[in-house]
Design a protein around this motif. Structure first.
Motif, mmCIF file in Angstrom:
data_model
loop_
_atom_site.group_PDB
_atom_site.id
_atom_site.type_symbol
_atom_site.label_atom_id
_atom_site.label_comp_id
_atom_site.label_asym_id
_atom_site.label_seq_id
_atom_site.Cartn_x
_atom_site.Cartn_y
_atom_site.Cartn_z
ATOM 1 N N MET A 122 0.841 -1.192 0.000
ATOM 2 C CA MET A 122 0.000 0.000 0.000
ATOM 3 C C MET A 122 0.877 1.243 0.000
ATOM 4 S SD MET A 122 -3.012 1.209 2.687
ATOM 5 C CE MET A 122 -2.216 1.246 4.251
ATOM 6 N N ILE A 123 0.549 2.176 -0.871
ATOM 7 C CA ILE A 123 1.168 3.495 -0.796
ATOM 8 C C ILE A 123 0.463 4.227 0.345
ATOM 9 C CG2 ILE A 123 1.382 5.707 -1.991
ATOM 10 C CD1 ILE A 123 1.187 3.952 -4.655
ATOM 11 N N HIS A 124 1.204 4.815 1.258
ATOM 12 C CA HIS A 124 0.577 5.571 2.343
ATOM 13 C C HIS A 124 1.438 6.766 2.693
ATOM 14 C CE1 HIS A 124 -1.522 5.544 6.577
ATOM 15 N NE2 HIS A 124 -1.674 6.667 5.915
ATOM 16 N N GLU A 125 0.919 7.943 2.414
ATOM 17 C CA GLU A 125 1.596 9.185 2.779
ATOM 18 C C GLU A 125 0.750 9.871 3.845
ATOM 19 O OE1 GLU A 125 4.404 10.588 1.598
ATOM 20 O OE2 GLU A 125 4.772 9.807 -0.426
ATOM 21 N N ILE A 126 1.418 10.369 4.878
ATOM 22 C CA ILE A 126 0.727 11.110 5.935
ATOM 23 C C ILE A 126 1.273 12.531 5.926
ATOM 24 C CG2 ILE A 126 0.258 11.270 8.412
ATOM 25 C CD1 ILE A 126 0.904 8.173 8.475
ATOM 26 N N LEU A 127 0.386 13.483 5.727
ATOM 27 C CA LEU A 127 0.802 14.877 5.602
ATOM 28 C C LEU A 127 0.048 15.717 6.634
ATOM 29 C CD1 LEU A 127 2.337 16.949 3.734
ATOM 30 C CD2 LEU A 127 0.178 17.183 2.496
ATOM 31 N N PRO A 128 0.755 16.278 7.619
ATOM 32 C CA PRO A 128 0.067 17.180 8.561
ATOM 33 C C PRO A 128 -0.265 18.493 7.848
ATOM 34 C CG PRO A 128 2.167 16.387 9.447
ATOM 35 C CD PRO A 128 2.157 16.099 7.977
ATOM 36 N N VAL A 129 -1.545 18.881 7.870
ATOM 37 C CA VAL A 129 -1.978 20.062 7.103
ATOM 38 C C VAL A 129 -2.645 21.104 8.001
ATOM 39 C CG1 VAL A 129 -2.248 18.806 4.924
ATOM 40 C CG2 VAL A 129 -4.207 18.986 6.481
ATOM 41 N N GLY A 130 -2.489 22.362 7.590
ATOM 42 C CA GLY A 130 -3.203 23.458 8.240
ATOM 43 C C GLY A 130 -2.617 23.854 9.586
ATOM 44 N N PRO A 131 -3.182 24.922 10.175
ATOM 45 C CA PRO A 131 -2.644 25.453 11.431
ATOM 46 C C PRO A 131 -2.723 24.449 12.590
ATOM 47 C CG PRO A 131 -4.654 26.635 10.760
ATOM 48 C CD PRO A 131 -4.269 25.761 9.628
ATOM 49 N N LEU A 132 -3.696 23.514 12.546
ATOM 50 C CA LEU A 132 -3.811 22.519 13.619
ATOM 51 C C LEU A 132 -3.104 21.211 13.267
ATOM 52 C CD1 LEU A 132 -7.507 23.100 14.795
ATOM 53 C CD2 LEU A 132 -5.394 24.032 15.743
ATOM 54 N N GLN A 133 -2.425 21.198 12.097
ATOM 55 C CA GLN A 133 -1.623 20.033 11.694
ATOM 56 C C GLN A 133 -2.421 18.728 11.730
ATOM 57 O OE1 GLN A 133 2.308 20.303 10.879
ATOM 58 N NE2 GLN A 133 0.859 21.712 9.958
ATOM 59 N N CYS A 134 -3.573 18.766 11.079
ATOM 60 C CA CYS A 134 -4.395 17.556 10.923
ATOM 61 C C CYS A 134 -3.649 16.558 10.042
ATOM 62 C CB CYS A 134 -5.720 17.951 10.267
ATOM 63 S SG CYS A 134 -6.647 16.576 9.591
ATOM 64 N N ASN A 135 -3.553 15.315 10.477
ATOM 65 C CA ASN A 135 -2.880 14.279 9.676
ATOM 66 C C ASN A 135 -3.776 13.847 8.513
ATOM 67 O OD1 ASN A 135 -0.460 14.009 11.150
ATOM 68 N ND2 ASN A 135 -1.428 12.606 12.615
ATOM 69 N N CYS A 136 -3.459 14.350 7.322
ATOM 70 C CA CYS A 136 -4.167 13.893 6.117
ATOM 71 C C CYS A 136 -3.450 12.646 5.607
ATOM 72 C CB CYS A 136 -4.134 14.996 5.058
ATOM 73 S SG CYS A 136 -4.767 14.465 3.456
ATOM 74 N N SER A 137 -4.215 11.594 5.305
ATOM 75 C CA SER A 137 -3.631 10.377 4.746
ATOM 76 C C SER A 137 -3.995 10.240 3.279
ATOM 77 C CB SER A 137 -4.167 9.127 5.468
ATOM 78 O OG SER A 137 -3.394 8.807 6.606
ATOM 79 N N VAL A 138 -3.006 9.887 2.467
ATOM 80 C CA VAL A 138 -3.242 9.500 1.082
ATOM 81 C C VAL A 138 -2.866 8.025 0.999
ATOM 82 C CG1 VAL A 138 -2.575 9.859 -1.327
ATOM 83 C CG2 VAL A 138 -2.678 11.815 0.244
ATOM 84 N N VAL A 139 -3.841 7.154 0.718
ATOM 85 C CA VAL A 139 -3.540 5.726 0.607
ATOM 86 C C VAL A 139 -3.875 5.269 -0.807
ATOM 87 C CG1 VAL A 139 -3.930 5.264 3.069
ATOM 88 C CG2 VAL A 139 -5.796 4.954 1.475
ATOM 89 N N GLY A 140 -2.988 4.473 -1.374
ATOM 90 C CA GLY A 140 -3.197 4.053 -2.745
ATOM 91 C C GLY A 140 -2.789 2.606 -2.989
ATOM 92 N N ASP A 141 -3.438 1.991 -3.970
ATOM 93 C CA ASP A 141 -3.086 0.639 -4.412
ATOM 94 C C ASP A 141 -1.870 0.750 -5.330
ATOM 95 O OD1 ASP A 141 -2.964 -1.545 -6.362
ATOM 96 O OD2 ASP A 141 -4.832 -2.234 -5.459
ATOM 97 N N GLU A 142 -0.821 -0.016 -5.026
ATOM 98 C CA GLU A 142 0.419 0.100 -5.788
ATOM 99 C C GLU A 142 0.296 -0.373 -7.226
ATOM 100 O OE1 GLU A 142 4.112 -1.104 -3.364
ATOM 101 O OE2 GLU A 142 2.406 -1.418 -2.020
ATOM 102 N N SER A 143 -0.641 -1.265 -7.526
ATOM 103 C CA SER A 143 -0.736 -1.725 -8.911
ATOM 104 C C SER A 143 -1.777 -0.954 -9.726
ATOM 105 C CB SER A 143 -0.974 -3.240 -8.984
ATOM 106 O OG SER A 143 -2.049 -3.611 -8.174
ATOM 107 N N THR A 144 -2.956 -0.707 -9.154
ATOM 108 C CA THR A 144 -3.968 0.018 -9.950
ATOM 109 C C THR A 144 -3.843 1.533 -9.810
ATOM 110 O OG1 THR A 144 -5.631 0.146 -8.201
ATOM 111 C CG2 THR A 144 -5.606 -1.862 -9.525
ATOM 112 N N HIS A 145 -3.135 1.980 -8.767
ATOM 113 C CA HIS A 145 -2.956 3.410 -8.488
ATOM 114 C C HIS A 145 -4.249 4.136 -8.114
ATOM 115 C CE1 HIS A 145 1.346 3.605 -9.486
ATOM 116 N NE2 HIS A 145 1.036 2.558 -10.218
ATOM 117 N N GLU A 146 -5.270 3.346 -7.740
ATOM 118 C CA GLU A 146 -6.482 3.981 -7.217
ATOM 119 C C GLU A 146 -6.234 4.352 -5.760
ATOM 120 O OE1 GLU A 146 -10.214 2.088 -9.428
ATOM 121 O OE2 GLU A 146 -8.832 0.579 -8.666
ATOM 122 N N ALA A 147 -6.861 5.459 -5.319
ATOM 123 C CA ALA A 147 -6.494 6.002 -4.010
ATOM 124 C C ALA A 147 -7.689 6.546 -3.235
ATOM 125 C CB ALA A 147 -5.452 7.099 -4.189
#
Ligand SMILES: [Zn+2]
Length: 210
Positions: free
Chosen positions: A1-26
């Protein structure tokens, strides 16, 4: 699984981007802010966003959802028990002294035991009211990961003093639904560092003596 965690905004909310490595759907979870950076991650991994999941309708988790929907065409999913809170985004912006993000439209409600899919990735929805009435967690059983929103943090639990919050309900949700998961499950909280179910079961001061 592709999984990126990006803290965003002034409150640093953990945004997750998860994706299938073969189909690239996320799936993108909690795009609260900094949509350009989230889109850069999506391009970096050549992903096609299929679902935008909001763990609960607080502005720091949902503020960028419409921008991301406009950029990707993916539907926005939120448990219907948080629709009332979503109508209060301007009030929430006032609490934090932030600009209001405008109206957010939900394409579909997510209920307990629903499944969210992208390619071969499959996540189960756990309805975990307490931080808000419509709070959900997303559990990826094959990857042993839980995206916990603001229900469970490393060493703490979500605050329950905002509208729709209930201390009794959040404890009930955590004990009945979150701690039912295996100890090795990696927890990605809505803010702050990662933890595991075992670690929190053992040492979270809010979850002892019951
Ligand atoms: Zn919250």
């Amino acid at each position: 699984m592709i999984h990126e965690i990006l803290p965003v905004g002034p409150l640093q909310c953990n945004c997750s981007v998860v994706g299938d490595e073969s189909t690239h759907e996320a799936i993108v979870i909690d795009p609260g802010d900094e949509i350009e950076q989230i889109l850069a991650l999506i391009r970096k991994h050549h992903l096609q966003v299929k679902q935008i999941v909001i763990t609960h309708a607080h502005i720091d988790h949902v503020g960028g959802a419409m921008k991301l929907r406009a950029a990707t065409g993916a539907p926005i999913l939120l448990n219907q028990n948080d629709y009332a809170l979503l109508k209060m985004l301007d009030v929430q912006a006032g609490w934090l002294g932030m600009p209001a993000p405008g109206k957010v439209e939900i394409d579909q409600s997510l209920g307990h035991a629903d499944t969210v899919k992208a390619g071969s990735l499959s996540a189960q929805v756990l309805h975990t009211p307490g931080h808000t009435e419509g709070s959900i967690c997303l559990y990826f059983p094959a990857e042993h990961k839980l995206i916990a929103g603001d229900t469970l943090f490393a060493g703490s639990i979500g605050r329950t003093d905002l509208p729709g919050g209930s201390y009794e309900k959040i404890l009930h949700s955590i004990h009945d639904r979150v701690l039912a998961l295996p100890d090795e499950t990696i927890v990605i909280p809505g803010h702050g560092p990662l933890t595991t179910i075992g670690e929190e079961r053992e040492s979270n001061p809010f979850l002892q003596n019951r």
